[in-house]
Design an enzyme around this catalytic site. Structure first.
Site, PDB file in Angstrom:
ATOM      1  N   THR B  17      -0.211  -7.256  -1.750  1.00  0.00           N
ATOM      2  CA  THR B  17       0.216  -8.076  -2.884  1.00  0.00           C
ATOM      3  C   THR B  17       1.299  -7.411  -3.726  1.00  0.00           C
ATOM      4  O   THR B  17       1.840  -8.022  -4.638  1.00  0.00           O
ATOM      5  CB  THR B  17      -0.985  -8.412  -3.796  1.00  0.00           C
ATOM      6  N   GLY B  18       1.635  -6.172  -3.421  1.00  0.00           N
ATOM      7  CA  GLY B  18       2.686  -5.490  -4.194  1.00  0.00           C
ATOM      8  C   GLY B  18       4.062  -6.036  -3.863  1.00  0.00           C
ATOM      9  O   GLY B  18       4.223  -6.844  -2.946  1.00  0.00           O
ATOM     10  N   LYS B  43      -8.501  -8.034  -5.272  1.00  0.00           N
ATOM     11  CA  LYS B  43      -7.908  -9.331  -4.934  1.00  0.00           C
ATOM     12  C   LYS B  43      -8.550  -9.948  -3.692  1.00  0.00           C
ATOM     13  O   LYS B  43      -7.990 -10.849  -3.070  1.00  0.00           O
ATOM     14  CB  LYS B  43      -6.396  -9.181  -4.747  1.00  0.00           C
ATOM     15  N   ILE B 101       4.307   4.076   5.112  1.00  0.00           N
ATOM     16  CA  ILE B 101       5.703   3.893   4.706  1.00  0.00           C
ATOM     17  C   ILE B 101       6.009   4.696   3.434  1.00  0.00           C
ATOM     18  O   ILE B 101       7.109   5.195   3.250  1.00  0.00           O
ATOM     19  CB  ILE B 101       5.984   2.385   4.425  1.00  0.00           C
ATOM     20  N   GLU B 103       6.918   6.845   0.300  1.00  0.00           N
ATOM     21  CA  GLU B 103       7.614   8.108   0.082  1.00  0.00           C
ATOM     22  C   GLU B 103       7.086   8.744  -1.195  1.00  0.00           C
ATOM     23  O   GLU B 103       6.794   8.044  -2.160  1.00  0.00           O
ATOM     24  CB  GLU B 103       9.130   7.872  -0.058  1.00  0.00           C
ATOM     25  N   GLU B 214      17.081  16.262  12.151  1.00  0.00           N
ATOM     26  CA  GLU B 214      17.838  16.729  10.988  1.00  0.00           C
ATOM     27  C   GLU B 214      17.381  18.135  10.638  1.00  0.00           C
ATOM     28  O   GLU B 214      16.473  18.692  11.287  1.00  0.00           O
ATOM     29  CB  GLU B 214      17.643  15.769   9.812  1.00  0.00           C
ATOM     30  N   HIS B 252      15.249  13.674   1.824  1.00  0.00           N
ATOM     31  CA  HIS B 252      13.898  13.763   2.396  1.00  0.00           C
ATOM     32  C   HIS B 252      13.229  15.069   1.971  1.00  0.00           C
ATOM     33  O   HIS B 252      13.857  16.128   2.000  1.00  0.00           O
ATOM     34  CB  HIS B 252      13.948  13.766   3.930  1.00  0.00           C
TER      35      HIS B 252
END
Lengths: 380, 297
Positions: B17-18, B43, B101, B103, B214, B252
């Site tokens: 719901t965010g 909810k 997901i 961060e 990286e 990152h």
């Protein structure tokens, strides 16, 4: 986020680690007063976020208050690895028998806080790792259980044969783990951990670096941030929610990119075409014009920048939305430098039209836009 | 075939719901992902309205959501302060894959969450990752569905937009993908390069792999040795950060050449190890497609 030695020592004291007293001052006169109050020999130590302070002349032994004042005056205003010194720590000198090393870091491979201890302290531990790896003992701490009593003892007994000293070190090692966790650190180090002729074990130096992701829930640590130790542009970027790093040297191509990996790849490509990238800047995933304005203000505050390069990949955020955001931002602030823009991804054709209609140079190829930016920087 | 997710994957969204959660749930559903449940504490019993009139039931907790719907994969769009807790809850509820997901999760929280998930045999992807997509089958996370195409290339990367850049070039050149996996930019991640390479090697439809790394850590080097010793399929690599200074975090949390590491975590060293182990290393992202074609020819 790095914190100063005196701040790390405060964290250490709060968990019970024996640390000599100390006072942070910013004038030679205050240093003299502090030395007088402590009596005897004191150490004057530059408070900067840099290793190698001793080698750079930022740590001095003062035998009397006048000498403390003179050394403080010398150290204050010094530059250590490019960082100005505006505070020194005055602390009583200790009698030292032996020097050991105790450190803890987040180890990526072990995925845990990992201790490294060595009876060879007072020097760079990386040097010990290279020259005498057998003088180092490592231990990863299971994050579900924390440090167990026998583990602290196992590490301490590697440092000292004397049971009294090992017992003191055992406590200090367990306390260091507490300080590490309760500060949200990613690195904490005591170098050296000393023993005195009187048989005491003490931490006479302290180093700590905090995991930025911990700061939201540790206001007492967050307020230790010293913005005087970073360029104002980086402070501004952080406050605007942008990720920005000013690169060393006289970079001429100012970069504004969405995504950290793409931002690094863009820096690299500028160098590949023999240009000089000025900065790393990740503007994040949105097309919000306010963020673009903040980014442009930060990039243009660097006097070496001669051209601004946008490199945006439009994925979920469509290129045409990003193009409109950039145009809105550019209209809000006055920029005299040339701007080149590369947009690729979803709706890129539409985005190019929008930018060209607004009189901006737009590209879809990353190589072409970087070549163009390097050429413009050379011509400026 | 594909790795980790396919059209049978039943996805549950934590934080449905965010703002981000609801947006990306609709994106996933529009792409064709089977989203079977959402969880937002407080909810429960509400319904999430997806695209084209499709609705998703919302639950208060993971245990109930998994048991009621049979979800086997969870994706987390929960803010950093609650995200590690969401991973623990998902691992205990018995999903097979957790895609984180978010961060900015504290590293010490993640150390605990990874250990907890490992004990239960649950795979965590991320955190701080864009998720993954098996073109034409399913996407879990935030990767843009418009830029991928079905085909034989596997993609694995620590980055977000840099990955999209590479995928877009592949797709434009007619090289579609089996699965594209973003493993995340954090220092402690649940699924590393080797985990993905192993799956791509075993996947019968994947013919070659693009691996994008990286600065920071040494995962790329270990993966390069793995490629040499265990992989029959060609791997093309790219490393970002040749110009990154040591000791500075490049966005990152994991993209930092730690000052104590000497040269081990630099891009230069990683490229060297790639070359030593038979991974063709692209100097520019624009060279990835050409190198891949040369290996596939």
């Amino acid at each position: 986020m790095d914190i100063h030695e005196y701040q790390a020592k405060e964290r250490f004291r709060s968990v019970g680690i024996p640390v000599p007293p100390g006072r942070v001052v910013s004038t030679p006169e205050e240093a003299e007063v502090a030395a007088e109050e402590y009596g005897g020999t004191v150490v004057i130590k530059a408070q900067v976020h840099s290793g190698g302070r001793g080698k750079a002349g930022g740590v001095k032994l003062a035998e009397h208050p006048e000498e403390a004042r003179d050394y403080a005056s010398e150290i204050l205003g010094m530059d250590i690895n490019g960082l100005p010194v505006d505070k020194v720590l005055v602390t009583p000198a200790e009698d030292i028998d032996t020097e050991a090393y105790v450190g803890v870091v987040i180890d990526r491979e072990a995925q845990a806080a990992t201790f490294m201890v060595s009876p060879e302290g007072g020097i760079d531990i990386e040097e010990v790792k290279r020259t005498n790896p057998k003088a180092i003992r490592n231990l990863s701490i299971d994050p579900r259980y924390g440090m167990l009593p026998h583990q602290a003892y196992w590490l301490a007994s590697f440092l000292y044969d004397d049971p009294n000293l090992a017992d003191q070190a055992r406590k200090i090692i367990a306390q260091l783990y507490d300080a590490f966790v309760s500060s949200g650190a990613k690195m904490a180090e005591i170098n050296p951990l000393i023993t005195t002729p009187a048989g005491e074990v003490k931490a006479i130096d302290a180093k700590m670096s905090i995991d930025d992701s911990e700061l939201f829930r540790r206001p007492d640590v967050a307020k230790m941030r010293d913005t005087s130790s970073e360029p104002p542009s980086e402070t501004k970027a952080r406050e605007a929610g942008l990720s920005y790093v000013k690169l060393d040297g006289d970079g001429e191509v100012g970069l504004c990119v969405n995504g950290a990996g793409l931002a690094m790849a863009t820096m690299d490509l500028v160098a590949y075409y023999e240009g000089k990238p000025a900065n790393f800047l990740d503007i994040g995933g949105s097309s919000n014009p306010d963020k673009v304005v903040a980014a442009l203000e930060i990039i243009t505050s660097d006097p070496n920048v001669k051209v601004i390069l946008f490199n945006i990949f439009g994925g979920i955020t469509r290129c045409d939305d990003v193009a409109n955001g950039i145009i809105e931002a550019i209209e809000k602030i006055d920029i005299e430098l040339p701007i080149v823009i590369r947009l690729t991804g979803t709706n890129e054709d539409r985005a190019l039209e929008i930018l060209e209609d607004a009189g901006l140079s737009a590209y879809t190829s990353m190589d072409e836009v970087v070549k163009k930016a390097v050429e413009l920087a050379g011509a400026a | 075939m594909a790795i980790f997710i396919d059209s049978d994957t039943k996805v549950l969204v934590q934080g449905i719901t965010g703002r981000d959660g609801s947006f990306h749930t609709r994106e996933m559903m529009s792409y064709g992902t089977r989203v079977v449940a959402g969880v937002t504490p407080g909810k429960g019993s509400q319904t999430f309205e997806g695209p084209n009139g499709s609705n998703v039931p919302i639950f208060n907790g993971m245990d109930e959501a998994v048991h009621e719907t049979g979800a086997n994969t969870s994706v987390i769009y929960v803010p950093p302060r609650f995200a590690a807790g969401a991973i623990l809850e998902a691992a205990e509820a018995g999903v097979e894959l957790i895609v984180a997901i978010t961060e900015g999760i504290p590293v010490l929280d993640m150390a605990r969450a990874h250990a907890f998930a490992r004990d239960r045999g649950v795979r965590v992807l991320g955190p701080n990752c864009p998720g993954l997509i098996s073109p034409g089958k399913s996407k879990v996370g935030i990767l843009p569905g418009q830029i991928v195409a079905e085909g034989p290339i596997g993609v694995v990367s620590r980055s977000g937009t840099l990955t999209y850049e590479a995928i877009f070039q592949l797709t434009t050149a007619g090289l579609g993908q089996t699965t594209c996996v973003g493993i995340g930019g954090d220092p402690l991640i649940g699924t590393n390069f080797i985990d993905c390479l192993k799956e791509f090697e075993a996947d019968s439809e994947t013919t070659a792999v693009v691996m994008i790394g990286e600065i920071g850590g040494t995962d790329e080097q270990e993966a390069a040795v793995y490629v040499k010793e265990n992989m029959s399929k060609p791997v093309v690599g790219f490393i970002a950060g040749l110009t990154a200074p040591p000791g500075r975090r490049m966005g990152h949390a994991g993209a930092i050449i730690s000052e104590s590491s000497g040269t081990a975590e630099t891009a230069k060293e990683k490229i060297k190890v790639f070359n030593e182990n038979g991974i063709l290393s692209a100097e520019r992202t624009a060279d990835i497609v050409g190198l891949l074609q040369s290996r596939l020819a």
